[in-house]
Design a protein around this motif. Structure first.
Motif, PDB file in Angstrom:
ATOM      1  N   ARG A   1      94.548  26.026 -29.915  1.00 50.71           N
ATOM      2  CA  ARG A   1      94.633  24.752 -30.634  1.00 50.71           C
ATOM      3  C   ARG A   1      95.945  24.033 -30.270  1.00 50.71           C
ATOM      4  NH1 ARG A   1      91.515  21.004 -32.274  1.00 50.71           N
ATOM      5  NH2 ARG A   1      92.246  19.910 -34.079  1.00 50.71           N
ATOM      6  N   PHE A   2      97.049  24.795 -30.126  1.00 50.01           N
ATOM      7  CA  PHE A   2      98.327  24.223 -29.716  1.00 50.01           C
ATOM      8  C   PHE A   2      98.218  23.573 -28.336  1.00 50.01           C
ATOM      9  CE2 PHE A   2     102.337  24.620 -27.387  1.00 50.01           C
ATOM     10  CZ  PHE A   2     103.159  23.826 -28.184  1.00 50.01           C
ATOM     11  N   HIS A   3      97.574  24.268 -27.390  1.00 52.37           N
ATOM     12  CA  HIS A   3      97.364  23.747 -26.041  1.00 52.37           C
ATOM     13  C   HIS A   3      96.580  22.435 -26.116  1.00 52.37           C
ATOM     14  CE1 HIS A   3      95.966  24.856 -21.667  1.00 52.37           C
ATOM     15  NE2 HIS A   3      96.609  23.715 -21.716  1.00 52.37           N
ATOM     16  N   TYR A   4      95.566  22.396 -26.976  1.00 49.63           N
ATOM     17  CA  TYR A   4      94.758  21.192 -27.169  1.00 49.63           C
ATOM     18  C   TYR A   4      95.632  20.032 -27.654  1.00 49.63           C
ATOM     19  CZ  TYR A   4      91.576  17.934 -29.440  1.00 49.63           C
ATOM     20  OH  TYR A   4      90.918  16.805 -29.843  1.00 49.63           O
ATOM     21  N   LEU A   5      96.424  20.258 -28.693  1.00 44.45           N
ATOM     22  CA  LEU A   5      97.254  19.191 -29.260  1.00 44.45           C
ATOM     23  C   LEU A   5      98.312  18.711 -28.270  1.00 44.45           C
ATOM     24  CD1 LEU A   5      97.642  20.595 -32.874  1.00 44.45           C
ATOM     25  CD2 LEU A   5      96.229  18.651 -32.144  1.00 44.45           C
ATOM     26  N   LEU A   6      98.917  19.637 -27.545  1.00 42.71           N
ATOM     27  CA  LEU A   6      99.902  19.270 -26.537  1.00 42.71           C
ATOM     28  C   LEU A   6      99.264  18.428 -25.430  1.00 42.71           C
ATOM     29  CD1 LEU A   6     102.764  19.507 -25.349  1.00 42.71           C
ATOM     30  CD2 LEU A   6     102.015  21.630 -24.241  1.00 42.71           C
ATOM     31  N   SER A   7      98.101  18.856 -24.954  1.00 42.05           N
ATOM     32  CA  SER A   7      97.402  18.121 -23.893  1.00 42.05           C
ATOM     33  C   SER A   7      96.993  16.730 -24.360  1.00 42.05           C
ATOM     34  CB  SER A   7      96.166  18.904 -23.442  1.00 42.05           C
ATOM     35  OG  SER A   7      96.545  20.139 -22.901  1.00 42.05           O
ATOM     36  N   LYS A   8      96.507  16.645 -25.582  1.00 43.87           N
ATOM     37  CA  LYS A   8      96.089  15.347 -26.119  1.00 43.87           C
ATOM     38  C   LYS A   8      97.286  14.396 -26.219  1.00 43.87           C
ATOM     39  CE  LYS A   8      93.197  13.261 -29.537  1.00 43.87           C
ATOM     40  NZ  LYS A   8      92.101  13.421 -30.432  1.00 43.87           N
ATOM     41  N   THR A   9      98.443  14.916 -26.618  1.00 43.90           N
ATOM     42  CA  THR A   9      99.653  14.103 -26.695  1.00 43.90           C
ATOM     43  C   THR A   9     100.094  13.646 -25.306  1.00 43.90           C
ATOM     44  OG1 THR A   9     100.352  15.301 -28.674  1.00 43.90           O
ATOM     45  CG2 THR A   9     102.055  14.082 -27.472  1.00 43.90           C
ATOM     46  N   LEU A  10     100.124  14.553 -24.348  1.00 41.22           N
ATOM     47  CA  LEU A  10     100.540  14.205 -22.985  1.00 41.22           C
ATOM     48  C   LEU A  10      99.598  13.185 -22.355  1.00 41.22           C
ATOM     49  CD1 LEU A  10     101.672  17.676 -21.624  1.00 41.22           C
ATOM     50  CD2 LEU A  10     103.114  15.708 -22.168  1.00 41.22           C
ATOM     51  N   GLU A  11      98.318  13.261 -22.681  1.00 43.70           N
ATOM     52  CA  GLU A  11      97.330  12.317 -22.131  1.00 43.70           C
ATOM     53  C   GLU A  11      97.648  10.890 -22.555  1.00 43.70           C
ATOM     54  OE1 GLU A  11      94.599  12.127 -19.641  1.00 43.70           O
ATOM     55  OE2 GLU A  11      95.253  14.173 -19.750  1.00 43.70           O
TER      56      GLU A  11
ATOM     57  N   PRO B   1      87.814  26.033 -22.619  1.00 45.00           N
ATOM     58  CA  PRO B   1      87.746  24.710 -23.248  1.00 45.00           C
ATOM     59  C   PRO B   1      88.750  23.704 -22.687  1.00 45.00           C
ATOM     60  CG  PRO B   1      88.689  26.324 -24.751  1.00 45.00           C
ATOM     61  CD  PRO B   1      88.221  27.078 -23.551  1.00 45.00           C
ATOM     62  N   ILE B   2      89.860  24.163 -22.120  1.00 45.70           N
ATOM     63  CA  ILE B   2      90.897  23.259 -21.610  1.00 45.70           C
ATOM     64  C   ILE B   2      91.173  23.563 -20.145  1.00 45.70           C
ATOM     65  CG2 ILE B   2      93.282  22.465 -21.875  1.00 45.70           C
ATOM     66  CD1 ILE B   2      93.079  23.343 -24.853  1.00 45.70           C
ATOM     67  N   GLN B   3      91.799  24.677 -19.891  1.00 46.62           N
ATOM     68  CA  GLN B   3      92.210  25.053 -18.538  1.00 46.62           C
ATOM     69  C   GLN B   3      91.002  25.382 -17.669  1.00 46.62           C
ATOM     70  OE1 GLN B   3      94.109  28.829 -18.372  1.00 46.62           O
ATOM     71  NE2 GLN B   3      95.201  28.363 -16.499  1.00 46.62           N
ATOM     72  N   LYS B   4      91.024  24.875 -16.432  1.00 46.91           N
ATOM     73  CA  LYS B   4      89.928  25.064 -15.468  1.00 46.91           C
ATOM     74  C   LYS B   4      88.610  24.496 -16.005  1.00 46.91           C
ATOM     75  CE  LYS B   4      92.070  29.120 -13.448  1.00 46.91           C
ATOM     76  NZ  LYS B   4      91.976  30.537 -13.188  1.00 46.91           N
ATOM     77  N   ASN B   5      88.698  23.360 -16.686  1.00 48.71           N
ATOM     78  CA  ASN B   5      87.520  22.720 -17.252  1.00 48.71           C
ATOM     79  C   ASN B   5      87.412  21.296 -16.724  1.00 48.71           C
ATOM     80  OD1 ASN B   5      86.142  20.996 -19.464  1.00 48.71           O
ATOM     81  ND2 ASN B   5      85.479  23.094 -19.840  1.00 48.71           N
ATOM     82  N   ASN B   6      86.234  20.935 -16.244  1.00 50.13           N
ATOM     83  CA  ASN B   6      86.026  19.625 -15.627  1.00 50.13           C
ATOM     84  C   ASN B   6      85.862  18.482 -16.625  1.00 50.13           C
ATOM     85  OD1 ASN B   6      86.118  20.816 -13.103  1.00 50.13           O
ATOM     86  ND2 ASN B   6      83.900  21.085 -13.008  1.00 50.13           N
ATOM     87  N   THR B   7      85.555  18.781 -17.896  1.00 49.06           N
ATOM     88  CA  THR B   7      85.256  17.714 -18.853  1.00 49.06           C
ATOM     89  C   THR B   7      86.289  17.581 -19.981  1.00 49.06           C
ATOM     90  OG1 THR B   7      83.779  19.204 -20.077  1.00 49.06           O
ATOM     91  CG2 THR B   7      82.777  17.767 -18.406  1.00 49.06           C
ATOM     92  N   PHE B   8      87.321  18.426 -20.002  1.00 50.63           N
ATOM     93  CA  PHE B   8      88.297  18.342 -21.096  1.00 50.63           C
ATOM     94  C   PHE B   8      88.987  16.979 -21.132  1.00 50.63           C
ATOM     95  CE2 PHE B   8      92.639  18.933 -22.811  1.00 50.63           C
ATOM     96  CZ  PHE B   8      92.271  19.154 -24.130  1.00 50.63           C
ATOM     97  N   LYS B   9      89.338  16.436 -19.989  1.00 47.62           N
ATOM     98  CA  LYS B   9      89.985  15.117 -19.927  1.00 47.62           C
ATOM     99  C   LYS B   9      89.076  14.061 -20.562  1.00 47.62           C
ATOM    100  CE  LYS B   9      92.779  13.841 -16.451  1.00 47.62           C
ATOM    101  NZ  LYS B   9      93.985  13.374 -17.102  1.00 47.62           N
ATOM    102  N   LEU B  10      87.772  14.153 -20.307  1.00 45.95           N
ATOM    103  CA  LEU B  10      86.823  13.221 -20.920  1.00 45.95           C
ATOM    104  C   LEU B  10      86.756  13.441 -22.433  1.00 45.95           C
ATOM    105  CD1 LEU B  10      83.941  13.466 -18.289  1.00 45.95           C
ATOM    106  CD2 LEU B  10      85.608  11.620 -18.532  1.00 45.95           C
ATOM    107  N   TYR B  11      86.740  14.710 -22.841  1.00 47.20           N
ATOM    108  CA  TYR B  11      86.644  15.053 -24.265  1.00 47.20           C
ATOM    109  C   TYR B  11      87.801  14.444 -25.057  1.00 47.20           C
ATOM    110  CZ  TYR B  11      86.249  17.870 -28.509  1.00 47.20           C
ATOM    111  OH  TYR B  11      86.118  18.273 -29.814  1.00 47.20           O
ATOM    112  N   ILE B  12      89.028  14.589 -24.560  1.00 43.64           N
ATOM    113  CA  ILE B  12      90.155  14.064 -25.333  1.00 43.64           C
ATOM    114  C   ILE B  12      90.242  12.533 -25.286  1.00 43.64           C
ATOM    115  CG2 ILE B  12      91.527  16.171 -25.314  1.00 43.64           C
ATOM    116  CD1 ILE B  12      93.167  15.138 -23.081  1.00 43.64           C
ATOM    117  N   LYS B  13      89.485  11.928 -24.383  1.00 46.03           N
ATOM    118  CA  LYS B  13      89.411  10.462 -24.354  1.00 46.03           C
ATOM    119  C   LYS B  13      88.332   9.930 -25.303  1.00 46.03           C
ATOM    120  CE  LYS B  13      91.347   9.587 -19.826  1.00 46.03           C
ATOM    121  NZ  LYS B  13      92.607   9.143 -20.366  1.00 46.03           N
ATOM    122  N   GLY B  14      87.482  10.835 -25.842  1.00 42.77           N
ATOM    123  CA  GLY B  14      86.472  10.404 -26.802  1.00 42.77           C
ATOM    124  C   GLY B  14      85.035  10.661 -26.384  1.00 42.77           C
TER     125      GLY B  14
END
Length: 145
Positions: free
Chosen positions: A12-22, A63-76
């Motif tokens: 969950r921390f990795h998710y929040l950090l990635s979403k912030t950096l995006e 869900p995050i690392q080595k995933n092709n759709t995570f960038k799309l997911y955090i964009k909505g």
């Protein structure tokens, strides 16, 4: 014993950090979460401002690392993630709660299939016996499902 980085990866921390950096993404600074930059190709095709859409990710992996759709997911965007590895689906259910995550194997034929799950390199899991044989020869531990 797992290192701190290993414990935080796909958390969950990795998710929040990635979403912030995006949010700070700009030319010259962009993050890729996929294995070989496939998510950056999708960004080039759909544009960085597209905030909605639907995807189907077969062989979703983490869900995050080595995933092709995570960038799309955090964009909505939202979609369906499919993977034969049950532990990866549990991780996806924990982090990607707005997606439908299925523990399945996809085939063009309706038949029973053996899934060769690599224990120490799950992104290489396969249904192909020849690939399994190569992985075993290379020292990977395989679990048949």
């Amino acid at each position: 014993m797992k290192s701190l980085a290993d414990r935080l990866r796909n958390s969950r921390f990795h998710y929040l950090l990635s979403k912030t950096l995006e949010k700070f993404e700009c030319e010259g600074f962009t993050l890729s979460y996929s294995q070989a930059g496939e998510d950056l190709i999708l960004k080039a095709i759909f544009g960085k401002q597209k905030r909605t859409g639907f995807y189907v990710d077969v062989g979703a992996n983490n869900p995050i690392q080595k995933n092709n759709t995570f960038k799309l997911y955090i964009k909505g965007w939202r979609g369906i993630n499919i993977d034969g590895n049950e532990s990866l689906i549990r991780k996806l259910n924990k982090i990607r709660k707005k997606d439908l995550n299925l523990n399945q194997v996809i085939s063009c034929e309706k038949k029973e299939i053996t899934f060769f799950q690599v224990k120490n390199g799950h992104e290489m899991s396969t249904v192909e016996e020849s690939i399994r044989d190569t992985l075993v020869r290379d020292g990977f531990e395989i679990e048949e499902k």
